[in-house]
Design a protein around this motif. Structure first.
Motif, mmCIF file in Angstrom:
data_model
loop_
_atom_site.group_PDB
_atom_site.id
_atom_site.type_symbol
_atom_site.label_atom_id
_atom_site.label_comp_id
_atom_site.label_asym_id
_atom_site.label_seq_id
_atom_site.Cartn_x
_atom_site.Cartn_y
_atom_site.Cartn_z
ATOM 1 N N SER A 176 -1.245 -15.857 -7.703
ATOM 2 C CA SER A 176 -2.064 -15.274 -6.636
ATOM 3 C C SER A 176 -1.462 -15.448 -5.240
ATOM 4 O O SER A 176 -1.390 -14.481 -4.473
ATOM 5 N N PRO A 177 -1.013 -16.663 -4.848
ATOM 6 C CA PRO A 177 -0.421 -16.797 -3.507
ATOM 7 C C PRO A 177 0.816 -15.926 -3.322
ATOM 8 O O PRO A 177 1.035 -15.377 -2.236
ATOM 9 N N LEU A 178 1.621 -15.782 -4.372
ATOM 10 C CA LEU A 178 2.825 -14.954 -4.267
ATOM 11 C C LEU A 178 2.479 -13.484 -4.072
ATOM 12 O O LEU A 178 3.187 -12.754 -3.374
ATOM 13 N N MET A 179 1.377 -13.040 -4.672
ATOM 14 C CA MET A 179 0.941 -11.661 -4.487
ATOM 15 C C MET A 179 0.542 -11.417 -3.037
ATOM 16 O O MET A 179 0.889 -10.390 -2.448
ATOM 17 N N TRP A 180 -0.165 -12.379 -2.457
ATOM 18 C CA TRP A 180 -0.554 -12.233 -1.049
ATOM 19 C C TRP A 180 0.675 -12.248 -0.137
ATOM 20 O O TRP A 180 0.744 -11.508 0.847
ATOM 21 N N LEU A 181 1.638 -13.096 -0.470
ATOM 22 C CA LEU A 181 2.870 -13.137 0.325
ATOM 23 C C LEU A 181 3.617 -11.810 0.225
ATOM 24 O O LEU A 181 4.126 -11.294 1.236
ATOM 25 N N ALA A 182 3.692 -11.254 -0.980
ATOM 26 C CA ALA A 182 4.369 -9.972 -1.160
ATOM 27 C C ALA A 182 3.681 -8.873 -0.343
ATOM 28 O O ALA A 182 4.350 -8.026 0.265
ATOM 29 N N LEU A 183 2.356 -8.887 -0.322
ATOM 30 C CA LEU A 183 1.619 -7.902 0.477
ATOM 31 C C LEU A 183 1.910 -8.075 1.963
ATOM 32 O O LEU A 183 2.070 -7.092 2.700
ATOM 33 N N LEU A 184 1.985 -9.327 2.406
ATOM 34 C CA LEU A 184 2.268 -9.598 3.818
ATOM 35 C C LEU A 184 3.660 -9.095 4.194
ATOM 36 O O LEU A 184 3.829 -8.398 5.214
ATOM 37 N N ILE A 185 4.660 -9.434 3.374
ATOM 38 C CA ILE A 185 6.028 -8.985 3.654
ATOM 39 C C ILE A 185 6.108 -7.465 3.626
ATOM 40 O O ILE A 185 6.714 -6.837 4.499
ATOM 41 N N GLY A 186 5.472 -6.867 2.625
ATOM 42 C CA GLY A 186 5.476 -5.412 2.530
ATOM 43 C C GLY A 186 4.847 -4.752 3.742
ATOM 44 O O GLY A 186 5.350 -3.732 4.239
ATOM 45 N N ALA A 187 3.741 -5.327 4.230
ATOM 46 C CA ALA A 187 3.076 -4.762 5.407
ATOM 47 C C ALA A 187 3.970 -4.843 6.637
ATOM 48 O O ALA A 187 4.061 -3.884 7.415
ATOM 49 N N ILE A 188 4.644 -5.978 6.812
ATOM 50 C CA ILE A 188 5.531 -6.143 7.975
ATOM 51 C C ILE A 188 6.682 -5.153 7.921
ATOM 52 O O ILE A 188 7.023 -4.510 8.920
ATOM 53 N N VAL A 189 7.268 -4.994 6.740
ATOM 54 C CA VAL A 189 8.388 -4.056 6.596
ATOM 55 C C VAL A 189 7.929 -2.622 6.840
ATOM 56 O O VAL A 189 8.585 -1.848 7.555
ATOM 57 N N CYS A 190 6.770 -2.257 6.297
ATOM 58 C CA CYS A 190 6.272 -0.887 6.460
ATOM 59 C C CYS A 190 5.965 -0.576 7.919
ATOM 60 O O CYS A 190 6.292 0.519 8.410
ATOM 61 N N VAL A 191 5.329 -1.512 8.610
ATOM 62 C CA VAL A 191 5.029 -1.294 10.031
ATOM 63 C C VAL A 191 6.326 -1.202 10.837
ATOM 64 O O VAL A 191 6.441 -0.383 11.763
ATOM 65 N N SER A 192 7.313 -2.039 10.487
ATOM 66 C CA SER A 192 8.608 -1.982 11.169
ATOM 67 C C SER A 192 9.250 -0.612 10.998
ATOM 68 O O SER A 192 9.790 -0.037 11.959
ATOM 69 N N ILE A 193 9.201 -0.089 9.781
ATOM 70 C CA ILE A 193 9.773 1.234 9.517
ATOM 71 C C ILE A 193 9.026 2.305 10.309
ATOM 72 O O ILE A 193 9.641 3.197 10.923
ATOM 73 N N LEU A 194 7.693 2.220 10.318
ATOM 74 C CA LEU A 194 6.886 3.216 11.028
ATOM 75 C C LEU A 194 7.213 3.228 12.519
ATOM 76 O O LEU A 194 7.414 4.295 13.115
ATOM 77 N N ILE A 195 7.278 2.051 13.122
ATOM 78 C CA ILE A 195 7.578 1.968 14.556
ATOM 79 C C ILE A 195 8.974 2.495 14.851
ATOM 80 O O ILE A 195 9.194 3.223 15.824
ATOM 81 N N ALA A 196 9.929 2.140 14.001
ATOM 82 C CA ALA A 196 11.296 2.622 14.201
ATOM 83 C C ALA A 196 11.357 4.141 14.128
ATOM 84 O O ALA A 196 12.053 4.793 14.925
ATOM 85 N N GLU A 197 10.632 4.738 13.171
ATOM 86 C CA GLU A 197 10.630 6.188 13.038
ATOM 87 C C GLU A 197 9.964 6.851 14.244
ATOM 88 O O GLU A 197 10.420 7.890 14.744
#
Length: 473
Positions: free
Chosen positions: A256-277
């Motif tokens: 369970s904690p690893l799933m939450w961490l994966a979601l957090l990392i994924g959210a940061i990467v996705c927002v980074s991509i969106l802002i860059a675009e």
């Protein structure tokens, strides 16, 4: 980042150093996202001020790099026709890399005190023996995206607590074998993160060399070779796994904690991509804008019990940690920024057509030359020459090989992966020294006995990989 979290009052020099790094980060972002191109001068001056204030307290390797940078500056002024152009370019590139490094490090300021990260570490260490290596490798890999070097002390301490002599049935050889297996799993997981993560310094430098190549294309290639090398490490671990693998707590981990961490990392990467675009900028610029806000938001969550005062409390915590960690990052700033500066200035002093003429005249297929460059980076790292310096010297060769018909992605992929592998065996690297301290074994043991087979095998895999993608691209 190496944070100094002691409670002694912040000195005037530390306050100025902190301000200088803040200027570096903000100026780099302004320069990258606006028409105020002169902001790069502010970043360059801030970096020079920081180096000057912190040089005395920098480690020996950092002092050597800074001294080399000073010597090359004098040589450039004495020999180059336009030395200020070269020096200003080198400072600008160094400022960008340091701005990225500091921005990414802000996420660690929140992660260090997060219960989620602690829970992830405990979950990984408590995995069953038969899948422990892969669990530790992938877990370390994921946490390293946020914590960077901090993942090794986090998981290393937990490993030491669980890997007791009693748990090993009073067999010291079994205890030592488990220690080696688990430490190498987290170390290799961290090192290979640098080969593909869009939030790593390695990726940022590589993309700055290949501005015309989409970040997703480079990241896709690197992700594949990273997974291959992770599985290769697991294969080696299986061959050398002790026959007895029964621990006192074999299956108590939860995912369970690893799933939450994966979601957090994924959210940061996705927002980074969106802002860059949205900005039409490189992905790393999106990350530099996203991560400070993410760190602040993460601290707000940790302070949520304070209600409406949570944002203020989070801001104070972040400011306090930054005032200590920024001056405490002197070794990394000297190593990373100084190496970048040294590589660029040093390469500019070579005749512009020297490398091109040599590569064109040797009569060797360009992919073989590219493989030789990747292996050379790994060899030079063993004698203390930073991978950043090597990459800066090889930057011009990438274009020459492209003119000879080799897709630049082949060369850059090989160099990035070689960089990641060399982290496992360079004697001056922070990672090797952290593992040495946690395992209480000499650095040379880690390099020669624990990792030599892995890195040599990995080097061969990289060579084969480069040949394969040279036909595919």
């Amino acid at each position: 980042m190496t944070a100094n979290t002691s409670e002694k009052p912040t000195s005037l020099a530390e306050k100025i150093s902190t301000t200088a790094l803040v200027c570096v980060v903000t100026s780099v972002l302004i320069q990258a996202t606006s028409s105020l191109k002169d902001a790069v001068w502010v970043a360059s001056v801030g970096l020079v001020i920081y180096w000057g204030l912190e040089a005395r307290r920098t480690g020996n390797i950092g002092k050597i790099i800074l001294a080399t940078a000073c010597a090359l500056t004098v040589a450039a002024i004495s020999t180059l026709p336009q030395p200020l152009t070269v020096i200003s370019h080198a400072l600008a590139e160094s400022s960008f890399v340091i701005g990225l490094f500091i921005s990414l490090g802000l996420l660690r300021e929140a992660a260090d005190s997060s219960p989620l990260i602690q829970a992830c570490g405990e979950s990984i260490v408590k995995q069953p023996p038969r899948r422990r290596y892969l669990a530790l490798t992938f877990g370390s890999h994921a946490i390293a995206i946020i914590l960077n070097f901090g993942v090794m002390p986090l998981l290393g301490v937990m490993i030491n607590k669980g890997n007791t002599l009693v748990a090993a049935d009073n067999d010291p050889d079994l205890k030592a074998a488990r220690q080696k297996s688990m430490m190498m799993a987290i170390f290799r997981g961290f090192a290979l993160m640098t080969a593909w993560s869009p939030l790593s310094i390695v990726f940022a430098i590589a993309q700055s060399i290949l501005l015309e190549v989409p970040w997703w294309q480079l990241m896709g290639l690197q992700f594949v070779i990273t997974m291959v090398l992770i599985l290769f490490g697991a294969l080696l671990d299986t061959r050398h796994r002790p026959q007895s693998e029964a621990l006192d707590q074999p299956e108590t981990g939860t995912s369970s904690p690893l799933m939450w961490l994966a979601l957090l990392i994924g959210a940061i990467v996705c927002v980074s991509i969106l802002i860059a675009e949205l900005l039409g900028a490189r992905m790393v610029i999106g990350a530099m804008l996203t991560i400070p806000l993410s760190a602040w938001g993460w601290l707000i969550v940790q302070e949520s019990h304070k209600g409406i005062d949570a944002p203020i409390a989070a801001s104070k915590r972040l400011a306090t940690r930054v005032s200590k960690s920024f001056p405490g990052s002197r070794n990394e700033v000297a190593l990373i920024g100084g190496s970048m500066y040294t590589g660029i200035v040093g390469a500019s002093m070579l005749p512009s057509d020297l490398v091109g003429d040599f590569l064109s005249s040797v009569g060797i297929p360009p992919v073989v030359l590219a493989i030789g460059m990747a292996w050379a980076m790994m060899i030079l790292a063993q004698i203390g020459i930073s991978q950043i310096i090597t990459l800066a010297f090889f930057a011009g060769s990438i274009q020459v090989l492209a003119e000879m018909g080799l897709n630049p992605l082949v060369t850059v992929s090989g160099l990035m992966t070689a960089w990641a592998l060399s982290i496992c065996t360079t004697p001056v690297g922070a990672g090797v020294n952290i593992v040495s301290r946690l395992s209480d074994v000499p650095v040379q043991t880690i390099i020669r006995e624990w990792n030599s087979m892995y890195v040599l095998g990995g080097a061969l895999i990289v060579g084969v990989w480069m040949v394969l993608i040279s036909f595919m691209l």
